[in-house]
Write a protein that holds these residues in place. Sequence first.
Motif, PDB file in Angstrom:
ATOM      1  N   TYR A  49      -7.518   5.040   4.021  1.00 40.29           N
ATOM      2  CA  TYR A  49      -7.500   4.021   3.098  1.00 40.29           C
ATOM      3  C   TYR A  49      -6.243   3.264   3.096  1.00 40.29           C
ATOM      4  N   GLU A  50      -6.450   2.056   2.515  1.00 37.76           N
ATOM      5  CA  GLU A  50      -5.484   1.224   2.422  1.00 37.76           C
ATOM      6  C   GLU A  50      -4.554   1.084   0.937  1.00 37.76           C
ATOM      7  N   LYS A 108       2.759   2.034   6.893  1.00 33.25           N
ATOM      8  CA  LYS A 108       1.213   2.007   7.235  1.00 33.25           C
ATOM      9  C   LYS A 108       0.529   0.979   6.351  1.00 33.25           C
ATOM     10  N   ARG A 109       0.980   0.001   5.942  1.00 32.59           N
ATOM     11  CA  ARG A 109       0.351  -1.105   5.146  1.00 32.59           C
ATOM     12  C   ARG A 109      -0.450  -0.472   4.092  1.00 32.59           C
TER      13      ARG A 109
END
Lengths: 221, 616
Positions: free
Chosen positions: B307-308, B337-338
Amino acid sequence: MSKWRLKFSKLGMGKYISHLDLLRTFTRSIHRAEIPVRYSQGFNPHQLITFSLPLALGVTSETEFVDIDFEDTVSPDEILTRLNKNLPPDIKILKVSQPIFKAHDIVSAKYIIDIIAPRVILKEKIESFFEQENISATKKTKKGEKEINLRDFIKEVKVVSLEGNAFRLDALLSAGGEANIKPDIVVAKLQEYLNSSEFESVDIHRVEIFFENDKKIESFC
Amino acid sequence: MNVYERKFEQVLKKVQKPARYIGNEFNSVHKENFEKFVKFAFCFPDVYEVGMSHLGMKILYHMMNERIDTVCERVFAPWVDMEEELRKADIPLLSLESHMPVSSFDIVGFTLQYEMSYSNILNMLDLANIPLKSKDRGENMPFVCAGGPCAYNGEPLADIVDFFILGEGEEVNNEIIDAFKEWKESGENRISYLERISRIEGVYVPSFYDVKYKDDGTIESVKPNRTGVPEKIKKRIVKELDNGYILDKMIVPFMDIVHDRITLEIFRGCIRGCRFCQAGYLYRPVREHSTDKLIETAQKLIDNTGYEEMSLSSLSTSDFTCLQELVDRLLEITVDKRINLSLPSLRVDNFSMELMEKVQTVKKSGLTFAPEAGTQRLRDVINKNVLEEDLLRTAGIAFGGGYNRIKLYFMIGLPTETMEDVEGIADLAEKVIDVFYQIPKEIRKGRSVTVTVSTSSFVPKPFTPFQWEPQNRIEDLVAKQKFLKERIKTRSISYNWHQSHVSFLEAVFAKGDRRLGNVLVEAQRLGCRFDGWDEHFDYEKWLDAFKKCGVDPEFYAYRKIDHSETLPWDHIDIGVSKQFLVKEHDKAYEEKTTPSCREKCSGCGATSFGGGVCFE
Ligand code: SF4
């Protein structure tokens, strides 16, 4: 060279994963696989992922292509194994190679269409549908609906088997940027022509994509 | 492939968003040899994208599937187009994973998150060909159970549900599965399973209790009708969260769902005790995860989902004791990891603004505050400890920091409310706007400011100090909404409000008793479903159902109840004493606030669980 072309299959219930959802699925699978990937510049960076020829919803396929910009540090083998571990079961990477041909040159796609009609259908009757000069249909485009002659989009169709009320078609249909048609329109029109009540089942499967190279038609890869 | 799967697959061509029904998402669990397991169908009585956003379901789903003897599959309410197709094609309700009929499961469990989903429960049972009433279910039928916040007063569903699970399900669910295996081996009849589990703390079998009514319609008594079942059923909690089941993976859906992100649960319960808030009492006492455990879990969730975005989950993020440390350490593992970190339900203060600056690196979207009432007097009544000056100060900081949109949430129809209090809502919104214009033009962003005022209607809920309160009549609520709308003059304030008809039915079913069971059956028959969705809510049908069953809904929503009356949920023990609620109710009328659990224990009774904030 960091751009790789991934050939993948989309099978089973996976046919109901929409184009947008598929894009998201790839993005997250790449995250999970921890494969270093390039991002676009700009305000809202995203992974650089481009599908060669979007697949219509409800269609399975054994030849889909997606181009992804990975960092140079990963090998194609690694991409394949790591990604397959992290993709949902209905999507599978088959091959990773360097993109040679341009998606832009895609001209057609071949489908296997399995139909079970509510009653027995004659082969001649099906063939006569495809022999018509003009099959008028409406096509949904970005700008709205458009009247078309469906015949112009059908390159070749064969009834490859027929048993009672079940039959199989091999259909080569226009595809790509120039003239794209969804196979379900063909099926709907055929149903109408056969004066059939709703087909009991329709399974459409994409088997190959073709592009034009120096006036020659070749299999896309 | 089972008999329905083929037909089901074809039907999906005809519906919107078929991805709702396909399963096979990453991290979903598909077990072979379905028949050899204890089969648990986890049903969420709403559409996929709502149900999949719910944390409790994720926890229990993975927990049960980690058992080698159990398969847990998900079931959601088919959207209306899908329902129509299913009925047309004669396909019963199927589970998402193996597409097996829900009726072929051993236990069919519903989670009750909001009252307005009750009609969906009945509709799903109907689609599954399971008799709506528990007494009509044969020996080979699944057991229907229900848990979640509305199960604490599940009386309206008492005729429908075979048993309720009260409290946090982690331990109880395992115990009822163990009991199921033993019972199955014993070869005993259906009732005997219910008798076995009625001895498990947290399990309530409504058919084992008889309710007697007085002539005036109020309850005379609720008594067990057999020996060996408890007089009072006490909820269950996980005492030490770190030692409980830790959710370290989540299903990653294909389609966009309501909360499409990692949800990291940081603590359960709430120290505040707002008097209208049911969750604040139901989930007592407050129990936290340790920061170390949270970081470890967050890392796993990131690795397992891709997931972001990650969102912290609790009733009030700011009340987590080590929030600063937690956020700093989470940023360490997310930024590279943005992954965006979001902190919902922050309280209004400087500290939270600082945190917000830290996590919101990109977009300065709107801010949300919930003062709940327009005047300090009424905020004291409801024990919402937000001071006007605090709110205005924070608004100032926010505007100075580049925000120019603020949302304010209020309730109307609260106990003791006068028109002055309603007017206070408009006044407060205007003051927020003034704050904006006091800030020098060079500093604030944009030329103008928007304040959105939203009001919901107060719904008295069981197990709160306001459980004895009558709800405002629909006409009065509408009049207050109209008054407020007219009172708001400036175009910088936009006002929206909730439908009062829905709130009325919410009150009826929240505080209802067993006599509402027939109404639910009738409403389903009349076609009520998806009542939480404006486009499907049909008030007339509900009124019709009440009339046909000879039940007066106003009896439940509009009656001022005496402290001495026996309430439909008095035999349920959430650990907070009735005495305490009476005391809080009286204090509300004295306009006196109660300190939070961390400032001072007020002796609510939740110490009996032997853990959490009461022992800090
Ligand atoms: S017993 Fe005291 S500290 Fe514990 S939940 Fe109740 S009021 Fe809070």
